[in-house]
Scaffold this motif. Structure first.
Motif, PDB file in Angstrom:
ATOM      1  N   GLY A   1      -9.455  27.039 -14.247  1.00  0.00           N
ATOM      2  CA  GLY A   1     -10.045  25.812 -13.754  1.00  0.00           C
ATOM      3  C   GLY A   1      -9.683  24.581 -14.566  1.00  0.00           C
ATOM      4  N   ASN A   2      -8.846  24.745 -15.590  1.00  0.00           N
ATOM      5  CA  ASN A   2      -8.424  23.608 -16.405  1.00  0.00           C
ATOM      6  C   ASN A   2      -7.429  22.755 -15.636  1.00  0.00           C
ATOM      7  N   GLU A   3      -7.573  21.445 -15.745  1.00  0.00           N
ATOM      8  CA  GLU A   3      -6.673  20.517 -15.063  1.00  0.00           C
ATOM      9  C   GLU A   3      -5.497  20.159 -15.956  1.00  0.00           C
ATOM     10  N   TYR A   4      -4.343  19.960 -15.347  1.00  0.00           N
ATOM     11  CA  TYR A   4      -3.178  19.471 -16.065  1.00  0.00           C
ATOM     12  C   TYR A   4      -2.308  18.689 -15.099  1.00  0.00           C
ATOM     13  N   LYS A   5      -1.538  17.744 -15.644  1.00  0.00           N
ATOM     14  CA  LYS A   5      -0.687  16.888 -14.828  1.00  0.00           C
ATOM     15  C   LYS A   5       0.778  17.291 -15.012  1.00  0.00           C
ATOM     16  N   LYS A   6       1.511  17.230 -13.914  1.00  0.00           N
ATOM     17  CA  LYS A   6       2.944  17.508 -13.940  1.00  0.00           C
ATOM     18  C   LYS A   6       3.647  16.564 -12.969  1.00  0.00           C
ATOM     19  N   TYR A   7       4.934  16.382 -13.208  1.00  0.00           N
ATOM     20  CA  TYR A   7       5.746  15.590 -12.293  1.00  0.00           C
ATOM     21  C   TYR A   7       6.162  16.464 -11.116  1.00  0.00           C
ATOM     22  N   ALA A   8       6.231  15.852  -9.940  1.00  0.00           N
ATOM     23  CA  ALA A   8       6.737  16.520  -8.745  1.00  0.00           C
ATOM     24  C   ALA A   8       7.860  15.657  -8.182  1.00  0.00           C
ATOM     25  N   VAL A   9       8.929  16.305  -7.734  1.00  0.00           N
ATOM     26  CA  VAL A   9      10.103  15.613  -7.198  1.00  0.00           C
ATOM     27  C   VAL A   9      10.472  16.228  -5.851  1.00  0.00           C
ATOM     28  N   PRO A  10      11.258  15.506  -5.033  1.00  0.00           N
ATOM     29  CA  PRO A  10      11.709  16.089  -3.757  1.00  0.00           C
ATOM     30  C   PRO A  10      12.605  17.302  -3.992  1.00  0.00           C
ATOM     31  N   HIS A  11      12.525  18.259  -3.113  1.00  0.00           N
ATOM     32  CA  HIS A  11      13.360  19.461  -3.174  1.00  0.00           C
ATOM     33  C   HIS A  11      13.968  19.675  -1.788  1.00  0.00           C
ATOM     34  N   PRO A  12      15.298  19.891  -1.709  1.00  0.00           N
ATOM     35  CA  PRO A  12      15.954  19.987  -0.391  1.00  0.00           C
ATOM     36  C   PRO A  12      15.458  21.134   0.485  1.00  0.00           C
TER      37      PRO A  12
ATOM     38  N   MET B   1       4.567   5.166   9.423  1.00  0.00           N
ATOM     39  CA  MET B   1       5.681   5.484   8.545  1.00  0.00           C
ATOM     40  C   MET B   1       5.194   5.489   7.098  1.00  0.00           C
ATOM     41  N   ILE B   2       5.548   6.536   6.384  1.00  0.00           N
ATOM     42  CA  ILE B   2       5.156   6.669   4.983  1.00  0.00           C
ATOM     43  C   ILE B   2       6.269   6.195   4.062  1.00  0.00           C
ATOM     44  N   GLY B   3       7.518   6.439   4.448  1.00  0.00           N
ATOM     45  CA  GLY B   3       8.647   6.026   3.628  1.00  0.00           C
ATOM     46  C   GLY B   3       9.964   6.461   4.239  1.00  0.00           C
ATOM     47  N   LYS B   4      11.049   6.154   3.537  1.00  0.00           N
ATOM     48  CA  LYS B   4      12.389   6.547   3.975  1.00  0.00           C
ATOM     49  C   LYS B   4      12.659   7.987   3.553  1.00  0.00           C
ATOM     50  N   CYS B   5      13.364   8.711   4.376  1.00  0.00           N
ATOM     51  CA  CYS B   5      13.734  10.090   4.067  1.00  0.00           C
ATOM     52  C   CYS B   5      14.717  10.096   2.892  1.00  0.00           C
ATOM     53  N   PRO B   6      14.510  10.968   1.901  1.00  0.00           N
ATOM     54  CA  PRO B   6      15.421  11.011   0.761  1.00  0.00           C
ATOM     55  C   PRO B   6      16.759  11.692   1.053  1.00  0.00           C
ATOM     56  N   TYR B   7      16.900  12.333   2.215  1.00  0.00           N
ATOM     57  CA  TYR B   7      18.101  13.108   2.486  1.00  0.00           C
ATOM     58  C   TYR B   7      18.966  12.603   3.635  1.00  0.00           C
ATOM     59  N   CYS B   8      18.418  11.824   4.547  1.00  0.00           N
ATOM     60  CA  CYS B   8      19.259  11.285   5.612  1.00  0.00           C
ATOM     61  C   CYS B   8      19.116   9.769   5.654  1.00  0.00           C
ATOM     62  N   LYS B   9      20.105   9.085   6.141  1.00  0.00           N
ATOM     63  CA  LYS B   9      20.152   7.627   6.059  1.00  0.00           C
ATOM     64  C   LYS B   9      19.216   6.924   7.034  1.00  0.00           C
ATOM     65  N   ASP B  10      19.046   7.470   8.217  1.00  0.00           N
ATOM     66  CA  ASP B  10      18.273   6.749   9.244  1.00  0.00           C
ATOM     67  C   ASP B  10      16.886   7.331   9.506  1.00  0.00           C
ATOM     68  N   GLY B  11      16.463   8.309   8.719  1.00  0.00           N
ATOM     69  CA  GLY B  11      15.175   8.947   8.956  1.00  0.00           C
ATOM     70  C   GLY B  11      14.024   8.307   8.205  1.00  0.00           C
ATOM     71  N   THR B  12      12.855   8.374   8.802  1.00  0.00           N
ATOM     72  CA  THR B  12      11.631   7.919   8.151  1.00  0.00           C
ATOM     73  C   THR B  12      10.657   9.089   8.092  1.00  0.00           C
TER      74      THR B  12
ATOM     75  N   PHE C   1      13.968  17.801   6.014  1.00  0.00           N
ATOM     76  CA  PHE C   1      12.992  17.400   5.000  1.00  0.00           C
ATOM     77  C   PHE C   1      11.591  17.477   5.578  1.00  0.00           C
ATOM     78  N   ARG C   2      10.716  18.233   4.908  1.00  0.00           N
ATOM     79  CA  ARG C   2       9.319  18.314   5.283  1.00  0.00           C
ATOM     80  C   ARG C   2       8.534  18.807   4.086  1.00  0.00           C
ATOM     81  N   ILE C   3       7.315  18.320   3.957  1.00  0.00           N
ATOM     82  CA  ILE C   3       6.391  18.775   2.925  1.00  0.00           C
ATOM     83  C   ILE C   3       5.106  19.193   3.627  1.00  0.00           C
ATOM     84  N   TRP C   4       4.743  20.444   3.480  1.00  0.00           N
ATOM     85  CA  TRP C   4       3.480  20.921   4.035  1.00  0.00           C
ATOM     86  C   TRP C   4       2.383  20.473   3.094  1.00  0.00           C
ATOM     87  N   GLY C   5       1.272  20.035   3.613  1.00  0.00           N
ATOM     88  CA  GLY C   5       0.162  19.560   2.805  1.00  0.00           C
ATOM     89  C   GLY C   5      -0.361  20.591   1.833  1.00  0.00           C
ATOM     90  N   SER C   6      -0.182  21.844   2.147  1.00  0.00           N
ATOM     91  CA  SER C   6      -0.669  22.931   1.293  1.00  0.00           C
ATOM     92  C   SER C   6       0.426  23.505   0.388  1.00  0.00           C
TER      93      SER C   6
END
Length: 114
Positions: free
Chosen positions: A89-100, A1-12, A51-56
């Motif tokens: 090829g320049n690196e930069y940082k940005k915030y990422a948030v969950p998206h439904p 388990m990585i964490g609780k699902c942000p969209y449903c109450k009982d999902g991991t 809810f799913r996030i593809w690694g790519s």
């Protein structure tokens, strides 16, 4: 388990590896998601949560894959900082948030505080 699902109450959220176009790809998905495919190219979602996030997911922004640590932080804090690369090829940082719909979204309009 990585964490609780942000969209449903009982999902991991758990990580699996699925073949996509001949390569194994990480998929971080809710335990209430059912991903099916007939040909290995087109994936369909069923179940009570999608809810799913593809690694790519962020590969178009120069990030090879999304790591487990980033997904943990995304689920526990509601956001994470990702390192991206522009076409030069320049690196930069940005915030990422969950998206439904897409699982993860990059906030390009917000600057990352050092």
């Amino acid at each position: 388990m990585i964490g609780k699902c942000p969209y449903c109450k009982d999902g991991t959220v758990e990580m699996e590896k699925k073949p996509v176009r001949g390569k194994m790809t990480k998929v971080y998905s809710c335990s209430n998601v059912q991903i099916t495919t007939e040909d290995g190219e087109c994936f369909e979602h069923a179940g009570t949560c999608n809810f799913r996030i593809w690694g790519s997911s962020l590969s178009r922004y120069g990030k090879r894959s999304i790591g487990e640590r980033e997904v943990r932080r995304l689920l526990s804090e509601g956001q994470t900082v990702v390192m991206l690369h522009d076409r030069r090829g320049n690196e930069y940082k940005k915030y990422a948030v969950p998206h439904p719909e897409y699982g993860i979204e990059v906030l390009f309009n917000e600057e990352v505080e050092a």
